[in-house]
Design an enzyme around this catalytic site. Structure first.
Site, PDB file in Angstrom:
ATOM      1  N   ARG A 213      -1.032  -1.523  -6.957  1.00 28.50           N
ATOM      2  CA  ARG A 213      -1.205  -2.647  -6.024  1.00 28.50           C
ATOM      3  C   ARG A 213      -2.134  -3.696  -6.646  1.00 28.50           C
ATOM      4  NH1 ARG A 213      -1.389  -4.381  -0.595  1.00 28.50           N
ATOM      5  NH2 ARG A 213      -3.459  -4.926   0.210  1.00 28.50           N
TER       6      ARG A 213
ATOM      7  N   ARG B  85       0.853  -1.191   0.000  1.00 29.34           N
ATOM      8  CA  ARG B  85       0.000   0.000   0.000  1.00 29.34           C
ATOM      9  C   ARG B  85       0.887   1.239   0.000  1.00 29.34           C
ATOM     10  NH1 ARG B  85      -1.911  -3.679   3.824  1.00 29.34           N
ATOM     11  NH2 ARG B  85      -4.031  -4.478   3.433  1.00 29.34           N
TER      12      ARG B  85
ATOM     13  N   TYR C 267      -9.494 -10.469  -6.901  1.00 30.71           N
ATOM     14  CA  TYR C 267      -8.550 -10.368  -8.014  1.00 30.71           C
ATOM     15  C   TYR C 267      -8.648 -11.556  -8.964  1.00 30.71           C
ATOM     16  CZ  TYR C 267      -6.573  -6.642  -5.223  1.00 30.71           C
ATOM     17  OH  TYR C 267      -6.420  -5.488  -4.501  1.00 30.71           O
TER      18      TYR C 267
ATOM     19  N   LYS D  54      -1.616  -2.911   7.953  1.00 30.67           N
ATOM     20  CA  LYS D  54      -2.853  -2.613   8.667  1.00 30.67           C
ATOM     21  C   LYS D  54      -2.981  -3.477   9.911  1.00 30.67           C
ATOM     22  CE  LYS D  54      -6.038  -0.823   5.172  1.00 30.67           C
ATOM     23  NZ  LYS D  54      -7.340  -1.063   4.493  1.00 30.67           N
TER      24      LYS D  54
ATOM     25  N   HIS E 174      -3.459  -9.245   3.262  1.00 27.07           N
ATOM     26  CA  HIS E 174      -4.891  -9.352   3.526  1.00 27.07           C
ATOM     27  C   HIS E 174      -5.141 -10.275   4.719  1.00 27.07           C
ATOM     28  CE1 HIS E 174      -5.973  -8.243  -0.903  1.00 27.07           C
ATOM     29  NE2 HIS E 174      -5.834  -7.187  -0.145  1.00 27.07           N
TER      30      HIS E 174
END
Length: 319
Positions: free
Chosen positions: A262, A164, A294, A188, A285
Protein backbone atom coordinates in the site's frame (compact mmCIF):
# COMPACT_ATOMS: atom_id res chain seq x y z
CA UNK A 1 -22.29 -1.14 36.64
CA UNK A 2 -18.64 -2.15 36.57
CA UNK A 3 -15.95 -1.51 33.97
CA UNK A 4 -16.17 -4.96 32.38
CA UNK A 5 -19.95 -4.78 31.83
CA UNK A 6 -19.65 -1.27 30.39
CA UNK A 7 -16.92 -2.43 28.01
CA UNK A 8 -19.17 -5.19 26.64
CA UNK A 9 -22.02 -2.73 26.09
CA UNK A 10 -19.67 -0.32 24.36
CA UNK A 11 -18.38 -3.02 21.99
CA UNK A 12 -21.96 -4.04 21.19
CA UNK A 13 -22.76 -0.39 20.41
CA UNK A 14 -19.73 -0.21 18.09
CA UNK A 15 -20.85 -3.37 16.28
CA UNK A 16 -24.61 -2.78 15.99
CA UNK A 17 -25.05 0.99 15.84
CA UNK A 18 -21.70 2.29 14.60
CA UNK A 19 -21.21 -0.76 12.34
CA UNK A 20 -17.46 -0.65 12.81
CA UNK A 21 -15.32 -3.32 11.18
CA UNK A 22 -14.52 -6.54 13.09
CA UNK A 23 -10.85 -5.51 13.01
CA UNK A 24 -11.60 -2.20 14.79
CA UNK A 25 -13.86 -3.89 17.35
CA UNK A 26 -11.22 -6.51 18.13
CA UNK A 27 -8.64 -3.75 18.57
CA UNK A 28 -11.00 -1.90 20.95
CA UNK A 29 -11.65 -5.10 22.88
CA UNK A 30 -7.94 -5.83 23.33
CA UNK A 31 -7.17 -2.25 24.44
CA UNK A 32 -10.02 -2.20 26.97
CA UNK A 33 -8.96 -5.58 28.37
CA UNK A 34 -5.46 -4.21 28.89
CA UNK A 35 -6.95 -1.15 30.59
CA UNK A 36 -9.05 -3.30 32.94
CA UNK A 37 -5.92 -5.21 34.00
CA UNK A 38 -4.38 -1.99 35.27
CA UNK A 39 -7.35 -1.08 37.47
CA UNK A 40 -6.50 -2.83 40.75
CA UNK A 41 -9.17 -1.22 42.92
CA UNK A 42 -12.99 -1.77 42.74
CA UNK A 43 -14.03 -1.26 39.12
CA UNK A 44 -17.46 0.28 39.67
CA UNK A 45 -18.11 3.18 37.28
CA UNK A 46 -19.06 5.29 40.30
CA UNK A 47 -15.35 5.34 41.17
CA UNK A 48 -14.10 6.04 37.63
CA UNK A 49 -11.64 8.96 37.68
CA UNK A 50 -8.71 10.13 35.59
CA UNK A 51 -6.45 8.38 38.11
CA UNK A 52 -7.39 5.07 36.50
CA UNK A 53 -6.18 6.31 33.14
CA UNK A 54 -3.07 8.05 34.44
CA UNK A 55 -1.89 4.99 36.36
CA UNK A 56 -2.49 2.71 33.35
CA UNK A 57 -0.49 5.00 31.07
CA UNK A 58 2.30 5.17 33.67
CA UNK A 59 2.56 1.36 33.76
CA UNK A 60 2.55 1.09 29.98
CA UNK A 61 5.19 3.78 29.59
CA UNK A 62 7.40 1.87 32.03
CA UNK A 63 7.25 -1.24 29.83
CA UNK A 64 10.28 -1.19 27.47
CA UNK A 65 8.61 -3.72 25.17
CA UNK A 66 5.59 -1.48 24.44
CA UNK A 67 5.85 0.88 21.50
CA UNK A 68 4.73 4.49 21.84
CA UNK A 69 2.27 3.88 18.99
CA UNK A 70 0.62 1.05 20.99
CA UNK A 71 0.25 3.26 24.08
CA UNK A 72 -1.16 6.09 21.98
CA UNK A 73 -3.70 3.75 20.38
CA UNK A 74 -4.79 2.43 23.79
CA UNK A 75 -5.24 5.98 25.07
CA UNK A 76 -7.32 6.83 21.98
CA UNK A 77 -9.54 3.79 22.65
CA UNK A 78 -10.03 4.84 26.28
CA UNK A 79 -11.01 8.36 25.20
CA UNK A 80 -13.64 7.03 22.78
CA UNK A 81 -14.92 4.67 25.47
CA UNK A 82 -15.14 7.41 28.13
CA UNK A 83 -16.92 9.77 25.72
CA UNK A 84 -19.53 7.05 25.13
CA UNK A 85 -19.91 6.45 28.88
CA UNK A 86 -20.60 10.15 29.38
CA UNK A 87 -23.09 10.30 26.50
CA UNK A 88 -24.93 7.30 27.95
CA UNK A 89 -24.93 9.02 31.38
CA UNK A 90 -23.05 6.13 32.93
CA UNK A 91 -20.51 8.58 34.34
CA UNK A 92 -21.06 12.17 35.51
CA UNK A 93 -18.43 13.87 33.30
CA UNK A 94 -16.03 13.26 30.44
CA UNK A 95 -12.94 12.87 32.58
CA UNK A 96 -10.63 12.66 29.56
CA UNK A 97 -11.11 16.40 29.06
CA UNK A 98 -8.99 16.93 32.18
CA UNK A 99 -6.16 14.74 30.94
CA UNK A 100 -2.93 16.38 29.82
CA UNK A 101 -1.26 13.28 28.44
CA UNK A 102 0.78 13.44 25.26
CA UNK A 103 2.30 10.37 23.71
CA UNK A 104 5.05 11.30 21.29
CA UNK A 105 5.68 8.88 18.45
CA UNK A 106 9.07 9.04 16.71
CA UNK A 107 8.61 10.08 13.10
CA UNK A 108 9.30 7.18 10.79
CA UNK A 109 8.99 7.06 7.05
CA UNK A 110 6.69 4.34 5.74
CA UNK A 111 8.51 1.25 4.50
CA UNK A 112 7.86 0.46 0.88
CA UNK A 113 9.13 -2.03 -1.69
CA UNK A 114 11.71 -0.61 -4.07
CA UNK A 115 11.08 -0.71 -7.82
CA UNK A 116 13.69 -3.41 -8.52
CA UNK A 117 12.22 -5.55 -5.74
CA UNK A 118 8.72 -5.07 -7.14
CA UNK A 119 9.93 -6.24 -10.53
CA UNK A 120 11.03 -9.51 -8.96
CA UNK A 121 7.65 -9.89 -7.29
CA UNK A 122 5.63 -9.35 -10.44
CA UNK A 123 8.02 -11.13 -12.81
CA UNK A 124 6.23 -14.43 -12.12
CA UNK A 125 3.75 -15.12 -14.90
CA UNK A 126 0.26 -15.82 -13.45
CA UNK A 127 -0.52 -18.13 -16.37
CA UNK A 128 2.40 -20.33 -15.39
CA UNK A 129 1.05 -20.53 -11.82
CA UNK A 130 -2.38 -21.52 -13.12
CA UNK A 131 -1.12 -24.71 -14.80
CA UNK A 132 -2.97 -27.79 -13.56
CA UNK A 133 -2.35 -31.50 -13.47
CA UNK A 134 -4.94 -33.85 -14.99
CA UNK A 135 -5.38 -37.23 -13.30
CA UNK A 136 -8.07 -39.57 -14.63
CA UNK A 137 -9.74 -36.62 -16.31
CA UNK A 138 -9.92 -34.62 -13.06
CA UNK A 139 -8.07 -31.38 -12.47
CA UNK A 140 -5.80 -31.50 -9.43
CA UNK A 141 -4.17 -28.51 -7.79
CA UNK A 142 -1.14 -28.30 -5.61
CA UNK A 143 -1.96 -26.35 -2.40
CA UNK A 144 1.24 -24.33 -2.54
CA UNK A 145 0.62 -23.55 -6.19
CA UNK A 146 -2.83 -22.19 -5.33
CA UNK A 147 -1.33 -20.00 -2.62
CA UNK A 148 1.19 -18.61 -5.11
CA UNK A 149 -1.50 -17.92 -7.71
CA UNK A 150 -3.60 -16.08 -5.11
CA UNK A 151 -0.57 -14.18 -3.75
CA UNK A 152 0.45 -13.04 -7.23
CA UNK A 153 -2.94 -11.45 -7.95
CA UNK A 154 -3.18 -10.00 -4.42
CA UNK A 155 0.23 -8.34 -4.83
CA UNK A 156 -0.82 -6.84 -8.16
CA UNK A 157 -4.10 -5.38 -6.86
CA UNK A 158 -2.54 -4.08 -3.62
CA UNK A 159 0.26 -2.35 -5.51
CA UNK A 160 -1.91 -0.89 -8.27
CA UNK A 161 -4.79 0.31 -6.10
CA UNK A 162 -3.28 0.92 -2.65
CA UNK A 163 -6.18 -0.79 -0.86
CA UNK A 164 -5.77 -2.04 2.71
CA UNK A 165 -5.51 -5.79 3.20
CA UNK A 166 -8.82 -5.76 5.12
CA UNK A 167 -10.44 -4.04 2.15
CA UNK A 168 -8.83 -6.50 -0.25
CA UNK A 169 -10.32 -9.60 1.39
CA UNK A 170 -13.73 -7.89 1.52
CA UNK A 171 -13.92 -7.46 -2.27
CA UNK A 172 -16.81 -9.37 -3.83
CA UNK A 173 -17.18 -10.26 -7.50
CA UNK A 174 -20.06 -7.79 -7.84
CA UNK A 175 -17.80 -5.00 -6.54
CA UNK A 176 -15.67 -5.14 -9.68
CA UNK A 177 -16.64 -3.12 -12.76
CA UNK A 178 -14.49 -4.53 -15.55
CA UNK A 179 -15.80 -2.02 -18.11
CA UNK A 180 -14.81 1.02 -16.05
CA UNK A 181 -11.82 -0.84 -14.54
CA UNK A 182 -12.97 0.06 -11.04
CA UNK A 183 -13.41 -1.74 -7.72
CA UNK A 184 -15.95 -0.59 -5.13
CA UNK A 185 -14.38 -0.39 -1.67
CA UNK A 186 -16.04 0.07 1.70
CA UNK A 187 -13.21 1.46 3.79
CA UNK A 188 -12.57 2.75 7.29
CA UNK A 189 -15.46 4.52 8.94
CA UNK A 190 -17.78 2.98 6.31
CA UNK A 191 -16.45 5.49 3.77
CA UNK A 192 -17.16 4.36 0.22
CA UNK A 193 -14.75 4.91 -2.64
CA UNK A 194 -13.80 3.42 -5.98
CA UNK A 195 -10.26 2.46 -6.87
CA UNK A 196 -9.07 1.92 -10.42
CA UNK A 197 -6.64 -0.42 -12.09
CA UNK A 198 -4.76 1.18 -14.98
CA UNK A 199 -5.32 -1.26 -17.84
CA UNK A 200 -7.18 -4.34 -18.98
CA UNK A 201 -4.33 -6.69 -18.03
CA UNK A 202 -5.45 -6.72 -14.39
CA UNK A 203 -9.06 -7.22 -15.47
CA UNK A 204 -8.01 -10.20 -17.58
CA UNK A 205 -6.04 -11.67 -14.68
CA UNK A 206 -8.97 -11.29 -12.30
CA UNK A 207 -11.22 -13.15 -14.76
CA UNK A 208 -8.55 -15.84 -15.20
CA UNK A 209 -8.27 -16.24 -11.43
CA UNK A 210 -12.02 -16.70 -11.11
CA UNK A 211 -11.88 -19.29 -13.88
CA UNK A 212 -9.24 -21.10 -11.82
CA UNK A 213 -11.58 -20.86 -8.80
CA UNK A 214 -14.33 -22.62 -10.72
CA UNK A 215 -11.94 -25.29 -12.00
CA UNK A 216 -10.68 -26.08 -8.53
CA UNK A 217 -13.77 -25.60 -6.35
CA UNK A 218 -16.68 -25.83 -8.80
CA UNK A 219 -19.31 -23.23 -9.67
CA UNK A 220 -21.05 -23.20 -6.30
CA UNK A 221 -18.49 -21.05 -4.47
CA UNK A 222 -18.56 -17.87 -2.43
CA UNK A 223 -18.68 -14.53 -4.22
CA UNK A 224 -15.53 -13.34 -2.41
CA UNK A 225 -12.83 -12.46 -4.94
CA UNK A 226 -9.99 -14.19 -3.10
CA UNK A 227 -10.26 -17.76 -1.80
CA UNK A 228 -7.87 -19.78 0.30
CA UNK A 229 -6.77 -23.32 -0.51
CA UNK A 230 -9.97 -24.77 0.97
CA UNK A 231 -12.26 -22.64 -1.17
CA UNK A 232 -13.25 -20.33 1.68
CA UNK A 233 -13.03 -16.53 1.63
CA UNK A 234 -9.43 -15.47 2.21
CA UNK A 235 -8.65 -13.74 5.51
CA UNK A 236 -6.15 -10.94 6.01
CA UNK A 237 -3.91 -13.37 7.95
CA UNK A 238 -3.93 -15.77 4.99
CA UNK A 239 -3.04 -12.99 2.53
CA UNK A 240 -0.19 -11.79 4.77
CA UNK A 241 1.21 -15.31 5.01
CA UNK A 242 1.11 -16.17 1.31
CA UNK A 243 2.58 -12.80 0.28
CA UNK A 244 5.45 -13.27 2.74
CA UNK A 245 6.08 -16.78 1.38
CA UNK A 246 5.80 -15.57 -2.23
CA UNK A 247 8.44 -12.90 -1.60
CA UNK A 248 10.75 -15.46 0.00
CA UNK A 249 10.34 -17.75 -3.01
CA UNK A 250 11.54 -15.02 -5.39
CA UNK A 251 14.51 -14.49 -3.03
CA UNK A 252 13.63 -11.10 -1.63
CA UNK A 253 15.54 -10.46 1.59
CA UNK A 254 12.98 -7.92 2.78
CA UNK A 255 9.95 -9.22 4.67
CA UNK A 256 7.10 -8.02 2.46
CA UNK A 257 3.70 -7.16 3.96
CA UNK A 258 0.43 -5.99 2.38
CA UNK A 259 0.81 -2.62 4.12
CA UNK A 260 4.22 -2.14 2.51
CA UNK A 261 2.57 -2.68 -0.88
CA UNK A 262 0.00 0.00 0.00
CA UNK A 263 2.87 2.36 0.82
CA UNK A 264 4.52 1.37 -2.45
CA UNK A 265 1.38 2.26 -4.41
CA UNK A 266 1.29 5.74 -2.87
CA UNK A 267 5.01 6.35 -3.39
CA UNK A 268 4.99 5.20 -7.02
CA UNK A 269 2.05 7.48 -7.86
CA UNK A 270 3.60 10.54 -6.20
CA UNK A 271 6.96 9.91 -7.87
CA UNK A 272 5.12 9.68 -11.19
CA UNK A 273 3.71 13.16 -10.57
CA UNK A 274 0.11 12.28 -9.62
CA UNK A 275 -1.56 15.07 -7.61
CA UNK A 276 -1.57 14.29 -3.90
CA UNK A 277 -5.34 14.88 -3.71
CA UNK A 278 -5.92 12.03 -6.16
CA UNK A 279 -3.62 9.79 -4.11
CA UNK A 280 -5.58 10.76 -0.98
CA UNK A 281 -8.83 9.72 -2.66
CA UNK A 282 -7.36 6.46 -3.92
CA UNK A 283 -6.02 5.47 -0.50
CA UNK A 284 -9.21 6.50 1.29
CA UNK A 285 -7.53 8.90 3.71
CA UNK A 286 -9.98 11.16 5.55
CA UNK A 287 -7.30 13.86 5.85
CA UNK A 288 -4.68 14.88 3.32
CA UNK A 289 -2.25 15.21 6.26
CA UNK A 290 -2.13 11.41 6.40
CA UNK A 291 -1.23 11.24 2.72
CA UNK A 292 1.46 13.90 3.04
CA UNK A 293 3.82 11.51 4.81
CA UNK A 294 4.37 9.81 1.45
CA UNK A 295 5.73 13.04 -0.02
CA UNK A 296 8.72 12.62 2.30
CA UNK A 297 9.34 9.19 0.79
CA UNK A 298 9.11 10.65 -2.71
CA UNK A 299 11.50 13.46 -1.72
CA UNK A 300 13.94 10.90 -0.37
CA UNK A 301 13.84 9.03 -3.69
CA UNK A 302 14.36 12.32 -5.52
CA UNK A 303 17.48 13.08 -3.49
CA UNK A 304 18.87 9.63 -4.23
CA UNK A 305 18.29 10.06 -7.96
CA UNK A 306 19.90 13.51 -8.00
CA UNK A 307 22.92 12.12 -6.17
CA UNK A 308 23.28 9.30 -8.69
CA UNK A 309 23.02 11.64 -11.67
CA UNK A 310 25.62 14.02 -10.15
CA UNK A 311 24.85 17.07 -12.28
CA UNK A 312 27.88 18.94 -10.91
CA UNK A 313 30.26 16.32 -12.29
CA UNK A 314 28.62 16.47 -15.72
CA UNK A 315 28.81 20.27 -15.77
CA UNK A 316 32.39 20.50 -14.54
CA UNK A 317 33.81 17.56 -16.48
CA UNK A 318 35.92 19.85 -18.69
CA UNK A 319 37.29 22.03 -15.92
Amino acid sequence: MDLSEASKLFLKYCEVEKKLSPHTINAYRGDLQQFEKQVDFPKSLDRFTEIWINSAIHVWRSDPDLKASTIKRRLATIKVFVRWLFQEELIASNITERLRLKIKIPKRLPRNVQTLEMRKLVAVDPEMLAERVLVNGKTLWDRRQWDRLTARLAIEILTLTGVRVGELVSIKIQDIDHTARQIYILGKGNRERRVVFPDRVTSTRIRAYRQSVRQRFGNDVTDALFLNGLGRPATDQYIRRIIRTFAENVELIKRVTPHMLRHTAATQLLEAGVDIRFVQKLLGHASITTTEIYTHVADHALRERISRVNVRKRLEINR
